[in-house]
Scaffold this active site. Structure first.
Site, short mmCIF file in Angstrom:
data_model
loop_
_atom_site.label_atom_id
_atom_site.label_comp_id
_atom_site.label_asym_id
_atom_site.label_seq_id
_atom_site.Cartn_x
_atom_site.Cartn_y
_atom_site.Cartn_z
N ASP A 1 0.86 -1.18 0.00
CA ASP A 1 0.00 0.00 0.00
C ASP A 1 0.90 1.24 0.00
O ASP A 1 1.60 1.52 0.97
CB ASP A 1 -0.90 -0.03 1.25
CG ASP A 1 -1.94 1.08 1.25
OD1 ASP A 1 -1.72 2.11 0.59
OD2 ASP A 1 -2.97 0.92 1.96
N HIS A 2 0.86 2.00 -1.10
CA HIS A 2 1.77 3.13 -1.25
C HIS A 2 1.45 4.29 -0.30
O HIS A 2 2.26 5.20 -0.13
CB HIS A 2 1.75 3.64 -2.70
CG HIS A 2 3.05 4.24 -3.15
ND1 HIS A 2 4.03 4.68 -2.26
CD2 HIS A 2 3.57 4.46 -4.39
CE1 HIS A 2 5.05 5.16 -2.94
NE2 HIS A 2 4.81 5.03 -4.23
N ARG A 3 0.29 4.24 0.34
CA ARG A 3 -0.03 5.27 1.34
C ARG A 3 0.79 5.07 2.61
O ARG A 3 0.97 6.00 3.40
CB ARG A 3 -1.53 5.22 1.70
CG ARG A 3 -2.46 5.54 0.55
CD ARG A 3 -3.91 5.25 0.93
NE ARG A 3 -4.14 3.85 1.25
CZ ARG A 3 -5.32 3.36 1.63
NH1 ARG A 3 -6.36 4.16 1.76
NH2 ARG A 3 -5.44 2.08 1.89
N ILE B 1 3.72 2.57 2.64
CA ILE B 1 5.05 2.04 2.35
C ILE B 1 5.60 2.70 1.09
O ILE B 1 4.85 2.96 0.14
CB ILE B 1 4.96 0.51 2.16
CG1 ILE B 1 4.46 -0.17 3.45
CG2 ILE B 1 6.30 -0.08 1.73
CD1 ILE B 1 3.94 -1.56 3.26
#
Length: 527
Positions: A499-501, A503
Site C-alpha cells: 500500500d503506497h499510502r 510504504i
C-alpha cells in the site's frame, strides 16, 4: 398487612453481567403477574424480565446501563401478592436465586451473535419451527457467508414462540431471528404459539386485521423488545414507522407511546442496493457496463458464480480500487532450504506430516515483519496501527473459490505445528466449514501458486492489511556471484504488493531482499 419482597433476575442461562437496556416501571406503579419489568440484552439475546407476582413498585434497584446476573435484585414490591409470598422470598437476600415458579424467565429474543466482519449473510436453513422445545446450544439456523457456513445455536433453552427469518433472508450481527419462551413461561407459551402460527399461516388477512393492519414484517424486523412489540400491537402502532431513541436506535416504550399520540414517523431507510450520492467509486460516476448479446456470435452457456466468488469478488474490487497498489518483484535462492525440507520430510515420514515450503515462508515473513513493522500494520484514519502480534494468512484454493485461513501467533510455533494447523484449516476451507474467527485477525498474507506454476504476478492486498507476498513455482536458474563462475540454483520468484499510502519503494525493496536472504539461510531468523 402487606409485605415487601425483592424481585430478582431469574434463570437466564449462562449469561453473566447482562446490561439493562430498558426499565418499564417506576416507583408507585401497580403491576400484574407477567407484566414486563425490565429488558436485558446480551450479545445473543434480548429478554424481558416479567413480574413473578402482582404488587406495587416500592423501589427500583437498577437503571439503564447497569449489568445484572441471575439472582440480582432489580426492584422491590409491596402489596397483597407480596404478602402472600413465602417468607424465604421476602428476605432481601441477593444470593438466594428465585424459584422457577415465582419468577418465570418470560420471553427472550434470539439475535445473531458476533460473526466477525460479515454483513448481509444469507440464511440457508432454519432447523426449528414454532412450538419446538430447544435446549441451550441446539442449532437454530444456518448461515452461509462468502467464506464459511456457520450455525447459530440457542443461547438458552425454551420453546420457540416466533420465527422472524426464513431461508434466503439476509442477517447481520444483532439481527433478531426468533423469540423463545423460557423458564416456567415456556410451557404456557408453547400451545398458544403453535396455534397462533397455524392461524397466521391459514389466514394471513385475518391476522393482519387482528393487529390493526400492522405490517407484521416490519414489526418482526424492528429493533425492539418483546414488551415493546406487545405494546405496539395493543396501540396499533406500526414499528416500521417508529424512530428509536434508545441505545443504537433501539425502539423503547416511550417511542411507541409518543408515536401513538401523533409523533412523527422515522425517515424511510434507503432501498437496499441504492447507489450513494455521487455514484461510482470515490464519487466518480462510472460508465454503465456494456450489455452484449453473446449468443449472436455463437453458442453460449451460462454458469452462475459461486456465492464465495460473488462476495469475494466485491471485496477484491474494493481493495484494488481503494488501495494504491504497487508490486515489487525479486527472487530467493532456496537451494539449501529445499534440501533441508526434503531431509526433514524423510525424518517425519512415519508421523504422516509432510512439510511444504509455505511454513518456512511464514517464519521468514514474521522475522521480516519484525524488522519492518510498518508492513505489519493497518491504516486507521490518519494514523497507523502497528501490531505486536504476527498472524499470517495463506490463500487456500477451494472448489468454491479463494479463501484465506489465518495461522495465529506464527512466531510462537515451530514448522511442524504450523504444517499441522495449515492442513486442518485447509481441509475446513475445502469443506466450507471455516468459521469467521479462523479467517480474521491476519496481519500479513502469503499467496502461493507454487504448486501450479507461473513466475510473477500482482497479488491484491487483503484489507485492512497493507501488504501481501505472492510466490510462484520455483525453478532452476544459473547464478553467478563473481561474474566469472556460475552454478545452478533453485530460485523462488517473489511478488510483494504494498500500500503506497503506508510504504515507499525503498522499504519494499529492502523487505524483499531481507525476506529472500532469510529463505536462503533460515539460520538468520534467529537474529
Amino acid at each position: 398487612m402487606s409485605q415487601a419482597i425483592d424481585i430478582k433476575v431469574p434463570d437466564i442461562g449462562d449469561f453473566k453481567d447482562v446490561p439493562v437496556i430498558e426499565v418499564f416501571v417506576k416507583v408507585g406503579d401497580t403491576v400484574k403477574a407477567e407484566d414486563p419489568l425490565i429488558s436485558l440484552e446480551s450479545d445473543k439475546a434480548t429478554m424481558d424480565v416479567p413480574a413473578p407476582l402482582g404488587g406495587v413498585v416500592k423501589a427500583i434497584g437498577v437503571k439503564i446501563g447497569d449489568k445484572v446476573s441471575e439472582g440480582s435484585v432489580i426492584l422491590q414490591f409491596e402489596g397483597e401478592g407480596a404478602a402472600a409470598a413465602p417468607a424465604e422470598a421476602a428476605k432481601p437476600s441477593v444470593s438466594a436465586p428465585p424459584s422457577p415458579v415465582s419468577a418465570p424467565a418470560g420471553l427472550a429474543e434470539v439475535r445473531i451473535p458476533d460473526i466477525g466482519d460479515f454483513k448481509d449473510v444469507p440464511v440457508i436453513e432454519v432447523f426449528v419451527k414454532v412450538g419446538d422445545t430447544v435446549k441451550a446450544e441446539d442449532p437454530l439456523v444456518s448461515l452461509e457467508s462468502d467464506k464459511a457456513t456457520m450455525e447459530v445455536p440457542a443461547p438458552l433453552g425454551g420453546v420457540v414462540q416466533e420465527i422472524r427469518v426464513k431461508v434466503g433472508d439476509k442477517v447481520n450481527e444483532g439481527s433478531i431471528i426468533m423469540a423463545l419462551a423460557t423458564g416456567s413461561a415456556s410451557a404456557a407459551a408453547a400451545a398458544p404459539a403453535v396455534s397462533a402460527a397455524a392461524g397466521q399461516a391459514a389466514a394471513p388477512a385475518a391476522a393482519a386485521a387482528a393487529s390493526g393492519g400492522i405490517d407484521e414484517a416490519a414489526l418482526a424486523l424492528a429493533y425492539a423488545g418483546p414488551a415493546v412489540r406487545k405494546l405496539a400491537r395493543e396501540l396499533s402502532v406500526d414499528l416500521g414507522k417508529v424512530k428509536g431513541t434508545g441505545a443504537h436506535g433501539r425502539i423503547v416504550r416511550t417511542d411507541v407511546e409518543a408515536f401513538a399520540k401523533g409523533g412523527a414517523a422515522a425517515a424511510p431507510a434507503p432501498k437496499a442496493g441504492a447507489a450513494p450520492a455521487g455514484g461510482g467509486v470515490g464519487g466518480v460516476d462510472l460508465l454503465p457496463w456494456p450489455k452484449v448479446d453473446f449468443a449472436k456470435f455463437g453458442p453460449v452457456e451460462r454458469k452462475e458464480l459461486s456465492r464465495i466468488k460473488k462476495i469475494s469478488g466485491a471485496n477484491l474490487h474494493r481493495n484494488w480500487v481503494v488501495i494504491p497498489h504497487v508490486t515489487t518483484h525479486d527472487e530467493a535462492d532456496i537451494t539449501d532450504l529445499e534440501a533441508f525440507r526434503v531431509q526433514m520430510n524423510k525424518e517425519l515420514e512415519k508421523s504422516g506430516v509432510k512439510v511444504s515450503m509455505l511454513p518456512f515462508m511464514m517464519k521468514a515473513a514474521v522475522a521480516t515483519l519484525k524488522k519492518f513493522p510498518e508492513f505489519n500494520a493497518s491504516l486507521d484514519g490518519d494514523g497507523l496501527v502497528l501490531k505486536n502480534y504476527w498472524h499470517i494468512g495463506f490463500a487456500a484454493d477451494t472448489p468454491n473459490g479463494l479463501m484465506v485461513p489465518v495461522i495465529r501467533d506464527v512466531d510462537k510455533k515451530n514448522i511442524v505445528e504450523i504444517t499441522k494447523e495449515m492442513g486442518e484449516l485447509a481441509k475446513l476451507a475445502r469443506d466450507g466449514k471455516l468459521k469467521p474467527d479462523q479467517m480474521s485477525g491476519g496481519t500479513f498474507t502469503i499467496s502461493s501458486l507454487g504448486g501450479i506454476g507461473g513466475i510473477y504476478f500482482t497479488p491484491i492486498i487483503n484489507a485492512p492489511e497493507v501488504s501481501i507476498m505472492g510466490v510462484c513455482k520455483s525453478y532452476w536458474k544459473q547464478h553467478s556471484s563473481d561474474g566469472k563462475t556460475s552454478s545452478w540454483r533453485l530460485t523462488l520468484p517473489l511478488s510483494l504488493s504494498w500500500d503506497h499510502r503506508v510504504i515507499d519503494g525503498a522499504a519494499a525493496a529492502r523487505f524483499n531482499v531481507h525476506f529472500a536472504n532469510l529463505l536462503a539461510d533460515m539460520r538468520r531468523t534467529m537474529f
